[in-house]
Design a protein around this motif. Structure first.
Motif, short mmCIF file in Angstrom:
data_model
loop_
_atom_site.label_atom_id
_atom_site.label_comp_id
_atom_site.label_asym_id
_atom_site.label_seq_id
_atom_site.Cartn_x
_atom_site.Cartn_y
_atom_site.Cartn_z
N PRO A 145 29.17 35.90 -10.36
CA PRO A 145 27.92 35.17 -10.55
C PRO A 145 26.73 35.86 -9.87
N PHE B 202 20.98 31.68 -3.72
CA PHE B 202 22.31 32.24 -4.03
C PHE B 202 22.33 33.71 -3.67
N TRP C 275 29.73 30.34 -5.39
CA TRP C 275 29.47 29.53 -6.58
C TRP C 275 30.40 28.32 -6.62
N CYS D 174 23.03 30.71 -9.32
CA CYS D 174 23.60 29.36 -9.37
C CYS D 174 22.47 28.44 -9.83
N GLN D 175 22.61 27.93 -11.05
CA GLN D 175 21.53 27.17 -11.67
C GLN D 175 21.98 25.76 -12.00
N LEU E 211 25.30 21.39 -13.62
CA LEU E 211 25.48 22.78 -13.20
C LEU E 211 25.66 23.66 -14.43
N ARG F 36 30.77 36.20 -3.96
CA ARG F 36 29.91 35.51 -4.92
C ARG F 36 30.67 34.40 -5.65
N TYR G 161 29.25 25.70 -4.16
CA TYR G 161 28.16 24.93 -4.76
C TYR G 161 28.72 23.91 -5.76
N ALA G 162 29.63 24.35 -6.64
CA ALA G 162 30.16 23.46 -7.68
C ALA G 162 30.82 22.24 -7.04
N SER H 106 16.97 27.34 -10.14
CA SER H 106 17.91 28.25 -9.48
C SER H 106 17.96 27.93 -8.00
N VAL I 133 33.15 31.12 -14.05
CA VAL I 133 33.36 31.80 -12.77
C VAL I 133 34.72 32.48 -12.68
#
Length: 377
Positions: free
Chosen positions: A292, A351, A267, A295-296, A282, A263, A270-271, A348, A287
């Motif tokens: 997480p 994720f 995340w 992921c929003q 973000l 997880r 994604y970042a 969201s 993290v």
């Protein structure tokens, strides 16, 4: 042509099993004991050991955990419970189930969580508990105000439904001295299929929680089976966690190091993919410490972006529409400008541990196109 060819990006969240959960359930089925059994009690012991706490009380769901914990904290008619509006409605419904009233608090826009100042601003004479929601798995530190709250007779009941395994400093969430409530629903960091857990603050509180989850009955199953009577010492509910569900949880717990690493990696992927994408913010989950759960991002023209992504088979969601704007909670509505702004912008992204780095590239590329379409002429 609308749509994508990668099925995992169509799901916003998804259960993740390691393969030995089925065999664990079969063993319980073959035992002939399906209710609250020694498997449930072993799950409690293993979770307590994992968290580093003296005890943990398993219940039927995360909502049951919150309801029981709030009752143990003294919530009831004529009292108030401070809670952020930015949470799943189950948090608020658990408060109402005690007879207490929710007192909605605003959030830090960077984290979507309450902070110490926002909590203290919302506390009133009738407040008996504060429910910080560890949104997306982010740990919240209220230790600086816990002495002030304790002086006023206000308990901290953590809604850690998103945050199993997250750390507050070097210690796991659940060790802060609060009544901490976890959810083990289908898509949580650890699943039992359905289930929950409360970490009590004292042995006396643990006993109370165990009575609450078993209809107020104090005698063990062994005693009840070998006696013509049993004792009911107070109010209670049928909130036990079955051995079938506990078996799934035990199997999941054995793999949790893999879960949390996966997880965090997703995340961070994604970042990195979102960095530099104009018009996207973000939401920070810390993290380094969180496991997480979401992921929003925050975007303008959110509803247009949402519709465009959904039309292209990207499983975005909104977690969550603010509760103080819901029809069911009108009596407790108050202005919460930070929450209301976030409610118009949050999105969201898919994720869950089934995703790959390629899936994330697909999602972020689709998001970039949707943003351009939503803000274009």
């Amino acid at each position: 042509m609308n749509g994508v060819s990668r099925p995992d990006v169509r799901r916003n969240a998804s259960p993740y099993l390691y393969g030995d959960e089925g065999a664990a359930v079969v063993r319980v089925l073959e035992s002939g004991q399906y209710g609250h059994t020694d498997v449930t009690e072993e799950f409690e012991r293993q979770v307590a050991h994992f968290l580093g706490v003296p005890d943990a009380v398993a219940v039927a769901s995360g909502t049951a955990a919150l309801h029981a914990a709030l009752l143990a904290a003294g919530a009831g008619p004529g009292t108030e419970v401070v809670v952020p509006s930015m949470t799943f409605c189950a948090t608020v419904q658990a408060i109402l189930a005690t007879g207490a009233a929710p007192r909605f608090a605003d959030i830090d826009p960077a984290t979507l969580c309450v902070d110490q100042d926002l909590v203290m601003e919302a506390v009133r004479e009738s407040t008996v508990a504060v429910v910080p929601v560890l949104f997306g798995g982010r740990p919240i530190d209220l230790t600086a105000i816990q002495p002030q709250l304790a002086e006023r007779g206000v308990a901290v009941v953590e809604d850690a439904a998103h945050a199993f395994g997250s750390r507050a400093g070097a210690r796991r969430v659940g060790t802060s001295g609060a009544l901490t409530c976890f959810s083990f629903g289908p898509i949580k960091n650890l699943t039992c299929g359905q289930g929950g857990m409360v970490t009590p603050r004292t042995p006396k509180e643990a006993d109370l929680l165990r009575r609450l989850r078993l209809l107020g009955v104090t005698d063990s199953a062994h005693h009840r089976a070998n006696s013509t009577s049993y004792r009911v010492e107070g109010f209670g509910l049928r909130y036990q966690l079955s051995g079938l569900n506990a078996a799934i949880g035990l199997a999941q717990l054995a793999h949790f190091t893999t879960t949390e690493n996966t997880r965090r990696l997703l995340w961070r992927t994604y970042a990195n993919a979102l960095s530099g994408l104009e018009g996207v913010t973000l939401v920070d989950v810390d993290v380094e410490h969180a496991v997480p759960h979401l992921c929003q991002v925050r975007v303008s023209h959110r509803d247009r972006v949402f519709a465009e992504l959904r039309a292209n088979d990207i499983g975005v969601g909104v977690h969550y529409p603010p509760n103080h704007l819901q029809d069911a909670f009108v009596p407790w509505r108050r202005p919460l400008p930070g929450t209301e702004q976030a409610g118009r912008e949050i999105l969201s992204l898919p994720f869950h541990p089934h995703l790959t780095a390629t899936d994330i590239e697909v999602v972020v590329s689709a998001l970039a196109r949707a943003l351009k379409s939503a803000t274009g002429p």
